[in-house]
Design a protein around this motif. Structure first.
Motif, mmCIF file in Angstrom:
data_model
loop_
_atom_site.group_PDB
_atom_site.id
_atom_site.type_symbol
_atom_site.label_atom_id
_atom_site.label_comp_id
_atom_site.label_asym_id
_atom_site.label_seq_id
_atom_site.Cartn_x
_atom_site.Cartn_y
_atom_site.Cartn_z
ATOM 1 N N ARG A 1 29.403 -5.399 16.182
ATOM 2 C CA ARG A 1 29.306 -4.375 17.221
ATOM 3 C C ARG A 1 27.869 -4.378 17.731
ATOM 4 O O ARG A 1 26.929 -4.376 16.932
ATOM 5 C CB ARG A 1 29.671 -3.018 16.612
ATOM 6 C CG ARG A 1 29.683 -1.872 17.579
ATOM 7 C CD ARG A 1 30.242 -0.600 16.943
ATOM 8 N NE ARG A 1 29.403 -0.100 15.860
ATOM 9 C CZ ARG A 1 29.661 1.014 15.181
ATOM 10 N NH1 ARG A 1 30.736 1.722 15.454
ATOM 11 N NH2 ARG A 1 28.856 1.414 14.209
ATOM 12 N N LEU B 1 33.189 4.668 10.383
ATOM 13 C CA LEU B 1 33.868 3.763 9.459
ATOM 14 C C LEU B 1 34.854 4.466 8.532
ATOM 15 O O LEU B 1 36.024 4.066 8.445
ATOM 16 C CB LEU B 1 32.817 3.007 8.614
ATOM 17 C CG LEU B 1 33.417 2.154 7.509
ATOM 18 C CD1 LEU B 1 34.203 0.991 8.092
ATOM 19 C CD2 LEU B 1 32.332 1.650 6.563
ATOM 20 N N THR C 1 38.978 -2.742 11.820
ATOM 21 C CA THR C 1 38.253 -3.975 12.151
ATOM 22 C C THR C 1 36.868 -3.867 11.543
ATOM 23 O O THR C 1 36.136 -2.912 11.838
ATOM 24 C CB THR C 1 38.142 -4.173 13.675
ATOM 25 O OG1 THR C 1 39.459 -4.256 14.208
ATOM 26 C CG2 THR C 1 37.371 -5.441 14.011
ATOM 27 N N ASP D 1 24.269 -2.803 16.061
ATOM 28 C CA ASP D 1 24.365 -2.461 14.641
ATOM 29 C C ASP D 1 23.283 -3.185 13.840
ATOM 30 O O ASP D 1 23.345 -4.405 13.675
ATOM 31 C CB ASP D 1 25.732 -2.884 14.078
ATOM 32 C CG ASP D 1 26.761 -1.774 14.119
ATOM 33 O OD1 ASP D 1 26.370 -0.600 14.269
ATOM 34 O OD2 ASP D 1 27.951 -2.091 13.984
HETATM 35 N N1 UFG Z 1 32.133 -0.216 11.165
HETATM 36 C C1 UFG Z 1 33.133 -1.168 11.103
HETATM 37 N N2 UFG Z 1 34.295 -0.889 11.749
HETATM 38 C C2 UFG Z 1 34.525 0.269 12.412
HETATM 39 C C3 UFG Z 1 33.501 1.243 12.442
HETATM 40 C C4 UFG Z 1 32.309 0.961 11.811
HETATM 41 O O1 UFG Z 1 32.966 -2.233 10.523
HETATM 42 O O2 UFG Z 1 35.619 0.439 12.977
HETATM 43 C C5 UFG Z 1 30.874 -0.498 10.475
HETATM 44 C C6 UFG Z 1 29.679 -0.490 11.411
HETATM 45 O O3 UFG Z 1 29.491 -1.767 11.955
HETATM 46 C C7 UFG Z 1 28.566 -0.056 10.476
HETATM 47 C C8 UFG Z 1 29.259 0.839 9.467
HETATM 48 O O4 UFG Z 1 30.636 0.542 9.550
HETATM 49 O O5 UFG Z 1 28.059 -1.147 9.804
HETATM 50 C C9 UFG Z 1 29.056 2.312 9.742
HETATM 51 O O6 UFG Z 1 29.413 2.563 11.090
HETATM 52 P P1 UFG Z 1 29.578 4.056 11.653
HETATM 53 O O7 UFG Z 1 30.023 3.913 13.066
HETATM 54 O O8 UFG Z 1 30.413 4.846 10.728
HETATM 55 O O9 UFG Z 1 28.119 4.634 11.570
HETATM 56 P P2 UFG Z 1 26.758 4.016 12.162
HETATM 57 O O10 UFG Z 1 26.029 3.411 10.998
HETATM 58 O O11 UFG Z 1 26.950 3.196 13.353
HETATM 59 O O12 UFG Z 1 26.107 5.353 12.696
HETATM 60 C C10 UFG Z 1 25.303 6.100 11.887
HETATM 61 C C11 UFG Z 1 25.336 7.558 12.362
HETATM 62 C C12 UFG Z 1 24.637 7.694 13.674
HETATM 63 C C13 UFG Z 1 23.290 7.017 13.616
HETATM 64 C C14 UFG Z 1 23.451 5.568 13.240
HETATM 65 C C15 UFG Z 1 22.130 4.839 13.198
HETATM 66 O O13 UFG Z 1 26.665 8.016 12.490
HETATM 67 O O14 UFG Z 1 24.454 9.067 13.947
HETATM 68 O O15 UFG Z 1 24.032 5.523 11.955
HETATM 69 O O16 UFG Z 1 22.372 3.450 13.252
HETATM 70 F F1 UFG Z 1 22.708 7.076 14.820
#
Ligand code: UFG
Length: 324
Positions: free
Chosen positions: A279, A187, A203, A282
Motif C-alpha cells: 500500500r 488491519l 489482503t 506504508d
Molecule cells: N494492512 C494490510 N491489509 C489491510 C490493512 C492493513 O496488510 O487490509 C497492513 C498495513 O499495510 C500495515 C498494517 O497492516 O502494515 C497496519 O495497517 P493499519 O491500516 O491498520 O494501520 P497503519 O499502520 O496504516 O496506521 C496507523 C494509524 C494511523 C497512523 C499510521 C502511521 O492507524 O493513525 O499508523 O503510519 F497515522
C-alpha cells in the motif's frame, strides 16, 4: 477534574472517556458524529457540535478544567486523496477550537497525535527526538498542531501533552464498545471481519519488505492502555508537570503475518487471506521507544497482543451479529 472531550464518540476517544470516569473525572463529550458513533458515548453527557463553533464551545469551556482533543479526520489514505479535508478539519477547525480555549480560563490540553508525525523512521524503536518528516497530509496536520500547542505554550501559558499513538487496537473489557470505522481500513478489524465472513479475505499489503517475514511491522497498542495514558497526562499537567510530546506504544513490533498466526493460535480459526501489492505510503517498520511515557507519566502498556486480539474478537463477533 471536569474534562471536555472532543471526538469522544470515536474509537480512542470513547475508550478514554471510560478511563477518565473510572479514575473519578467528569466528562463532557463534544462530537459532530461525522465519523463518531453515538452508541459509543452512551451514559455520558453529550453535546453535538463542531470544534470550529466557538459560540457553542464557550459555555462548555466555562465549566470544565481541561480539554482532550480527539476530533479529527484520521485516515492516512484519504488524506492523500482529499488533503483539503485534512487541512480544514485538523488545522483550520482545530485552530478555532484552540482560539475558544484561549478565550476561556482553560489552559490544560491533551492532544491526540500520532506516530505518523515521524514519516519513515531512520531506525526503530522511535523515540520522541527522532526526525519528524510526515509522508502524508494526515501526519503533517498532526505535527502542525503540535507546533501550534508549543507556540501557544510560550505565548499564552497553554499547558499540553501531545500523545503520539502507534497502532490503536483492541476493544473495551466490558464488551460494550470497540472499533467501529466506516469505511474500515485498519488491519485487525478487517482481519477479524474476514474471519467472520462479513468482509472479503484479508489482503496483506506486501510480502517483500525488508523485515524478517517480509510483511510490515507495527506497534499494536491496546486502546484502553492509550486511554489510561490520557488520564495520566491530565494528572501530570494538573500536578504542574511540563508540556511535551510523548510516544504511546508497547515498544514491541509485530508483523502482519504474526497477527494472522497469533489469531489462529488463539482461536483455532484461520483468517482467510491473500498477498497483494504494497500500500502506498506504508513504512516497513514502526515501533515506539515508550521510555518517556514510562518515566514522565508512569505509563506502560499493560495489555499484550493476545489481549488485543481476544478483546477485539469478542467485540467483533457481537457487533457483526447485531449489524448483520
Ligand atoms: N494492512 C494490510 N491489509 C489491510 C490493512 C492493513 O496488510 O487490509 C497492513 C498495513 O499495510 C500495515 C498494517 O497492516 O502494515 C497496519 O495497517 P493499519 O491500516 O491498520 O494501520 P497503519 O499502520 O496504516 O496506521 C496507523 C494509524 C494511523 C497512523 C499510521 C502511521 O492507524 O493513525 O499508523 O503510519 F497515522
Amino acid at each position: 477534574m471536569r474534562v471536555l472531550v472532543t471526538g469522544g464518540s470515536g474509537y480512542v476517544g470513547s475508550h478514554t472517556v471510560r478511563e477518565l470516569a473510572a479514575a473519578g473525572h467528569e466528562v463532557v463529550i463534544y462530537d459532530n458524529l461525522s465519523t463518531g458513533d453515538r452508541r459509543l458515548s452512551e451514559g455520558f453527557e453529550f453535546i453535538e457540535g463542531e470544534i470550529a463553533d466557538g459560540a457553542r464551545l464557550a459555555p462548555v469551556l466555562d465549566r470544565v478544567d481541561a480539554v482532550m482533543h480527539f476530533a479529527a479526520s484520521a485516515y492516512v489514505g484519504e488524506s492523500m486523496t482529499d488533503p483539503r479535508k485534512y487541512f480544514r478539519n485538523n488545522v483550520e477547525s482545530a485552530l478555532k477550537l484552540i482560539d475558544a480555549v484561549l478565550a476561556s480560563p482553560v489552559r490544560t490540553f491533551v492532544f491526540s497525535s500520532t506516530c505518523a508525525v515521524y514519516g519513515i523512521p531512520q531506525a526503530c524503536p522511535i523515540d520522541e527526538e527522532s526526525r519528524k518528516e510526515p509522508i502524508n497530509p494526515y501526519g503533517a496536520t498532526k505535527l502542525f498542531f503540535e507546533h501550534v500547542l508549543e507556540a501557544y505554550r510560550v505565548t499564552h501559558g497553554l499547558r499540553y501533552v501531545a500523545l503520539r499513538y502507534f497502532n490503536a487496537a483492541g476493544a473495551h473489557a466490558s464488551g460494550l464498545i470497540g472499533e467501529i470505522h466506516d469505511p474500515e481500513t485498519h488491519l485487525i478489524p478487517l482481519a477479524l471481519k474476514a474471519a467472520l465472513g462479513s468482509a472479503p479475505p484479508l489482503t496483506i499489503f506486501g510480502s517483500d519488505f525488508d523485515t524478517p517475514d517480509g510483511t510490515c511491522i507495527r506497534d499494536y497498542t491496546h486502546v484502553s492502555d492509550l486511554g489510561s495514558a490520557h488520564v495520566l497526562a491530565l494528572e501530570h499537567l494538573a500536578e504542574g508537570g511540563a508540556s511535551m510530546s510523548v510516544n504511546l506504544g508497547t515498544g514491541r513490533g509485530t508483523s502482519v503475518r504474526e497477527i494472522v498466526d497469533v489469531f489462529h493460535a488463539l482461536t483455532g480459526i484461520r483468517i482467510p487471506h491473500q498477498y497483494g501489492p504494497r500500500r502506498e505510503g506504508d513504512p516497513p517498520c514502526l515501533y515506539a521507544n515508550p521510555a518517556r511515557a514510562n518515566e514522565v507519566l508512569g505509563w506502560v502498556a499493560r495489555r499484550n497482543l493476545e489481549d488485543i486480539l481476544t478483546s477485539a474478537w469478542g467485540w467483533h463477533q457481537k457487533f457483526e451479529s447485531k449489524t448483520a
